[in-house]
Design an enzyme around this catalytic site. Structure first.
Site, short mmCIF file in Angstrom:
data_model
loop_
_atom_site.label_atom_id
_atom_site.label_comp_id
_atom_site.label_asym_id
_atom_site.label_seq_id
_atom_site.Cartn_x
_atom_site.Cartn_y
_atom_site.Cartn_z
N ASP A 62 0.87 -1.17 0.00
CA ASP A 62 0.00 0.00 0.00
C ASP A 62 0.91 1.23 0.00
OD1 ASP A 62 -1.70 2.11 0.43
OD2 ASP A 62 -2.70 1.24 2.18
N ASN A 90 4.52 4.46 -11.32
CA ASN A 90 3.32 4.52 -12.16
C ASN A 90 2.03 4.54 -11.35
OD1 ASN A 90 1.60 3.91 -14.69
ND2 ASN A 90 1.22 2.15 -13.35
N TYR A 158 -6.16 15.89 -9.31
CA TYR A 158 -5.29 15.06 -10.15
C TYR A 158 -4.28 15.94 -10.90
CZ TYR A 158 -3.87 11.93 -13.94
OH TYR A 158 -3.14 11.19 -14.83
N LYS A 162 -0.14 15.78 -10.48
CA LYS A 162 0.78 15.46 -11.57
C LYS A 162 1.77 16.60 -11.82
CE LYS A 162 -0.55 11.29 -12.35
NZ LYS A 162 0.34 10.16 -12.05
#
Length: 254
Positions: A62, A90, A158, A162
């Protein structure tokens, strides 16, 4: 291109991660396939690699827990005979949510998965790579997104995560470069997956119209970029964001 390398790919059970793991194996690397919940998918990737004569192992962790990040990196290195030459960060999530109704808990859930795990896994991997068993070719690649620079509605957490991943790679490239470790990002555009055209036909249509190449991306497109960055061919590339979007970012917005 990657003969003799030992790589850890996080979130490698499906989609882009699966493609990256298979790409690294096809290029000659031994691959540690990380998963959090989907053990069956991860073991399927391992079976495909070993069935083709490669080496692979499935490892559960995790990555929202810092100690788990350090543990899975160490397990990958131990499995590789004390060597870890490549890490591909990833693992990530991409929920859809309006910004006005977003809570701090919603925000942290994305940041912990998409950013904090990258920080912890990178730190752990760099410590291994700096050791005597690190190997001559040492690279860390984060999977970012074109949304790091081109925000989309309902993706505020998000997009921000990023963008943070891209800047983390640049900062890490500065600090780990003297130790022979290169750190880069790959920013994919829209990557095709099963059922995407049916679930989001309008978005797929718009993307194809915007892309000079006229198509969506494939997991293999992202894998190829990651293999290149981990290879000796990219030995003088670090702190770079490699955009893999079929040319959509080059399209005028006015």
């Amino acid at each position: 291109m990657l003969d003799g390398q030992v790589a850890l790919v996080t979130g490698a059970g499906g989609g882009i991660g699966r493609g990256i793991a298979l790409g690294f194996a096809a290029a000659g690397a031994a691959v540690a396939v990380h998963f959090r919940t989907n053990e069956g998918a991860a073991r399927d990737v391992v079976a495909r690699i070993t069935g083709s004569g490669g080496r692979a192992v499935a490892l559960r962790a995790d990555l929202t827990v810092e100690s788990e990040c350090h543990r899975v990196v160490r397990e990958a290195a131990d499995w590789g005979g004390g060597t870890l030459t490549a890490l591909v960060n990833n693992a990530g999530v991409q929920p859809v949510q309006e910004l006005p109704g977003m809570t701090a808990a919603d925000w942290r859930a994305v940041v912990d998965t998409n950013v904090s795990s990258v920080f912890a896994c990178t730190q752990a991997a760099a410590e291994v790579m700096r050791g005597p068993g690190g190997g001559l070719v040492r690279s860390i690649t984060h999977i970012a997104s074109v949304e790091a620079t081109h925000p989309a509605p309902l993706h505020a957490h998000y997009c921000a995560s990023k963008a943070a991943v891209v800047m983390h790679a640049r900062a890490a490239a500065l600090e780990y470069g003297p130790h022979g470790i290169r750190v880069n990002t790959v920013s994919p555009g829209l990557i095709d997956r099963e059922g995407l055209a049916q679930a989001w036909p309008e978005g797929v249509r718009r993307w194809r119209e915007a892309a000079p190449t006229g198509r969506l991306g494939r997991p293999q497109d992202v894998a190829d970029a990651c293999v290149f960055l981990a290879s000796p061919m990219a030995s003088w590339i670090t702190g770079h964001d490699l955009v893999v979007d079929g040319g959509v970012s080059a399209r005028p917005t006015w």
